[in-house]
Design a protein around this motif. Structure first.
Motif, PDB file in Angstrom:
ATOM      1  N   LYS A  17       0.836  -1.201   0.000  1.00 28.24           N
ATOM      2  CA  LYS A  17       0.000   0.000   0.000  1.00 28.24           C
ATOM      3  C   LYS A  17       0.872   1.253   0.000  1.00 28.24           C
ATOM      4  N   HIS A  18       0.521   2.183  -0.863  1.00 30.43           N
ATOM      5  CA  HIS A  18       1.248   3.444  -1.071  1.00 30.43           C
ATOM      6  C   HIS A  18       2.683   3.184  -1.518  1.00 30.43           C
ATOM      7  N   ARG A  19       2.933   1.925  -1.956  1.00 25.23           N
ATOM      8  CA  ARG A  19       4.263   1.516  -2.413  1.00 25.23           C
ATOM      9  C   ARG A  19       5.337   1.791  -1.379  1.00 25.23           C
ATOM     10  N   ALA A  20       4.977   1.692  -0.110  1.00 21.65           N
ATOM     11  CA  ALA A  20       5.960   1.860   0.962  1.00 21.65           C
ATOM     12  C   ALA A  20       6.979   0.718   0.869  1.00 21.65           C
ATOM     13  N   ALA A  21       8.240   1.067   0.946  1.00 21.00           N
ATOM     14  CA  ALA A  21       9.321   0.085   0.823  1.00 21.00           C
ATOM     15  C   ALA A  21       9.607  -0.537   2.192  1.00 21.00           C
ATOM     16  N   VAL A  22       8.740  -1.451   2.617  1.00 16.31           N
ATOM     17  CA  VAL A  22       8.832  -2.001   3.977  1.00 16.31           C
ATOM     18  C   VAL A  22       9.143  -3.493   4.035  1.00 16.31           C
ATOM     19  N   ILE A  23       9.178  -4.176   2.904  1.00 16.72           N
ATOM     20  CA  ILE A  23       9.533  -5.601   2.935  1.00 16.72           C
ATOM     21  C   ILE A  23      11.057  -5.664   3.071  1.00 16.72           C
ATOM     22  N   ALA A  24      11.503  -6.015   4.262  1.00 19.63           N
ATOM     23  CA  ALA A  24      12.928  -5.946   4.601  1.00 19.63           C
ATOM     24  C   ALA A  24      13.679  -7.208   4.185  1.00 19.63           C
ATOM     25  N   PRO A  25      14.947  -7.055   3.817  1.00 16.12           N
ATOM     26  CA  PRO A  25      15.750  -8.212   3.413  1.00 16.12           C
ATOM     27  C   PRO A  25      15.833  -9.305   4.485  1.00 16.12           C
ATOM     28  N   ASP A  26      15.759  -8.930   5.754  1.00 14.48           N
ATOM     29  CA  ASP A  26      15.918  -9.934   6.814  1.00 14.48           C
ATOM     30  C   ASP A  26      14.678 -10.815   7.009  1.00 14.48           C
ATOM     31  N   TRP A  27      13.540 -10.452   6.419  1.00 20.17           N
ATOM     32  CA  TRP A  27      12.353 -11.312   6.536  1.00 20.17           C
ATOM     33  C   TRP A  27      11.619 -11.571   5.223  1.00 20.17           C
ATOM     34  N   LYS A  28      12.126 -11.042   4.132  1.00 21.43           N
ATOM     35  CA  LYS A  28      11.416 -11.229   2.851  1.00 21.43           C
ATOM     36  C   LYS A  28      11.318 -12.704   2.459  1.00 21.43           C
ATOM     37  N   TYR A  29      12.353 -13.503   2.712  1.00 20.52           N
ATOM     38  CA  TYR A  29      12.285 -14.918   2.329  1.00 20.52           C
ATOM     39  C   TYR A  29      11.310 -15.692   3.215  1.00 20.52           C
ATOM     40  N   ASP A  30      11.153 -15.269   4.458  1.00 25.41           N
ATOM     41  CA  ASP A  30      10.116 -15.858   5.317  1.00 25.41           C
ATOM     42  C   ASP A  30       8.731 -15.544   4.742  1.00 25.41           C
ATOM     43  N   LEU A  31       8.540 -14.300   4.286  1.00 24.53           N
ATOM     44  CA  LEU A  31       7.278 -13.909   3.657  1.00 24.53           C
ATOM     45  C   LEU A  31       7.042 -14.731   2.395  1.00 24.53           C
ATOM     46  N   TYR A  32       8.057 -14.861   1.550  1.00 21.48           N
ATOM     47  CA  TYR A  32       7.901 -15.635   0.317  1.00 21.48           C
ATOM     48  C   TYR A  32       7.557 -17.090   0.633  1.00 21.48           C
ATOM     49  N   GLY A  33       8.160 -17.641   1.673  1.00 20.14           N
ATOM     50  CA  GLY A  33       7.834 -19.008   2.075  1.00 20.14           C
ATOM     51  C   GLY A  33       6.400 -19.121   2.553  1.00 20.14           C
ATOM     52  N   TYR A  34       5.954 -18.129   3.301  1.00 22.78           N
ATOM     53  CA  TYR A  34       4.567 -18.126   3.785  1.00 22.78           C
ATOM     54  C   TYR A  34       3.591 -18.019   2.615  1.00 22.78           C
ATOM     55  N   MET A  35       3.895 -17.129   1.678  1.00 22.63           N
ATOM     56  CA  MET A  35       3.043 -16.967   0.496  1.00 22.63           C
ATOM     57  C   MET A  35       3.024 -18.250  -0.334  1.00 22.63           C
ATOM     58  N   THR A  36       4.165 -18.893  -0.474  1.00 18.01           N
ATOM     59  CA  THR A  36       4.236 -20.160  -1.198  1.00 18.01           C
ATOM     60  C   THR A  36       3.310 -21.179  -0.553  1.00 18.01           C
ATOM     61  N   GLY A  37       3.305 -21.230   0.780  1.00 20.04           N
ATOM     62  CA  GLY A  37       2.419 -22.147   1.494  1.00 20.04           C
ATOM     63  C   GLY A  37       0.955 -21.861   1.226  1.00 20.04           C
ATOM     64  N   ILE A  38       0.580 -20.601   1.205  1.00 14.45           N
ATOM     65  CA  ILE A  38      -0.811 -20.226   0.927  1.00 14.45           C
ATOM     66  C   ILE A  38      -1.206 -20.727  -0.456  1.00 14.45           C
ATOM     67  N   ILE A  39      -0.356 -20.480  -1.426  1.00 13.01           N
ATOM     68  CA  ILE A  39      -0.640 -20.880  -2.807  1.00 13.01           C
ATOM     69  C   ILE A  39      -0.726 -22.402  -2.920  1.00 13.01           C
ATOM     70  N   GLN A  40       0.220 -23.090  -2.305  1.00 12.42           N
ATOM     71  CA  GLN A  40       0.223 -24.557  -2.366  1.00 12.42           C
ATOM     72  C   GLN A  40      -0.970 -25.165  -1.629  1.00 12.42           C
ATOM     73  N   ASN A  41      -1.426 -24.522  -0.565  1.00 14.31           N
ATOM     74  CA  ASN A  41      -2.604 -25.015   0.157  1.00 14.31           C
ATOM     75  C   ASN A  41      -3.862 -24.988  -0.704  1.00 14.31           C
ATOM     76  N   HIS A  42      -3.811 -24.242  -1.804  1.00 14.69           N
ATOM     77  CA  HIS A  42      -4.934 -24.192  -2.741  1.00 14.69           C
ATOM     78  C   HIS A  42      -4.646 -25.024  -3.994  1.00 14.69           C
ATOM     79  N   SER A  43      -3.650 -25.899  -3.880  1.00 11.59           N
ATOM     80  CA  SER A  43      -3.278 -26.855  -4.943  1.00 11.59           C
ATOM     81  C   SER A  43      -2.626 -26.231  -6.171  1.00 11.59           C
TER      82      SER A  43
END
Length: 153
Positions: A17-43
């Motif tokens: 939102k508002h293109r705020a640059a808040v996805i930090a390098p120290d947790w972005k891969y955790d976020l990507y892993g979480y998002m991957t799980g959401i997508i995979q949970n829907h097959s």
């Protein structure tokens, strides 16, 4: 579904939102892993995921059991909940309204994967708005500039 055969590959693009640059390098891969799980949970299958502090690109193999809009709603809602529950930002996190969803054939996937993997590299010389507008233009998608992801205020 018996006797249903599909090959649906989508490149999903969405911004903070508002293109705020808040996805930090120290947790972005955790976020990507979480998002991957959401997508995979829907097959669905994640083929590539990467982004920048203000936006994310995901290439998926999508099953026809869910609409793109339903997947995006759940992906954005559940991932923003994860960010907020884990206090990853100093303020309440939200994704900007809207998203891009672009289809590609199997033969185009290697180039799309390279493009997603090289986000940091090509954003050294191109802004997100330039990247997104160019993507829409290249794909021949008519759009109203008032509704493209808003630039930083």
């Amino acid at each position: 579904m018996a006797n249903t055969y599909t090959q649906i590959h989508l490149h999903l693009v969405f911004a903070v939102k508002h293109r705020a640059a808040v996805i930090a390098p120290d947790w972005k891969y955790d976020l990507y892993g979480y998002m991957t799980g959401i997508i995979q949970n829907h097959s669905h299958k994640v083929l590539a995921i990467n982004g920048m502090p203000d936006h994310v690109h995901i290439l998926i193999g999508m099953r026809p059991t869910q609409s793109v809009s339903d997947l995006m709603q759940q992906l954005k809602q559940e991932s923003s909940g994860w960010i907020n529950d884990n206090r990853r930002t100093s303020h309440r996190f939200a994704w900007q309204e809207g998203y891009g969803a672009f289809s590609y054939s199997k033969s185009q996937l290697p180039a799309v994967i390279r493009y997603i993997d090289a986000q940091e590299e090509h954003h050294r010389t191109r802004s997100f708005i330039d990247e997104y507008s160019r993507m829409l233009d290249t794909l021949g998608i008519d759009y109203d500039e008032r509704y493209v992801f808003k630039p930083l205020a």
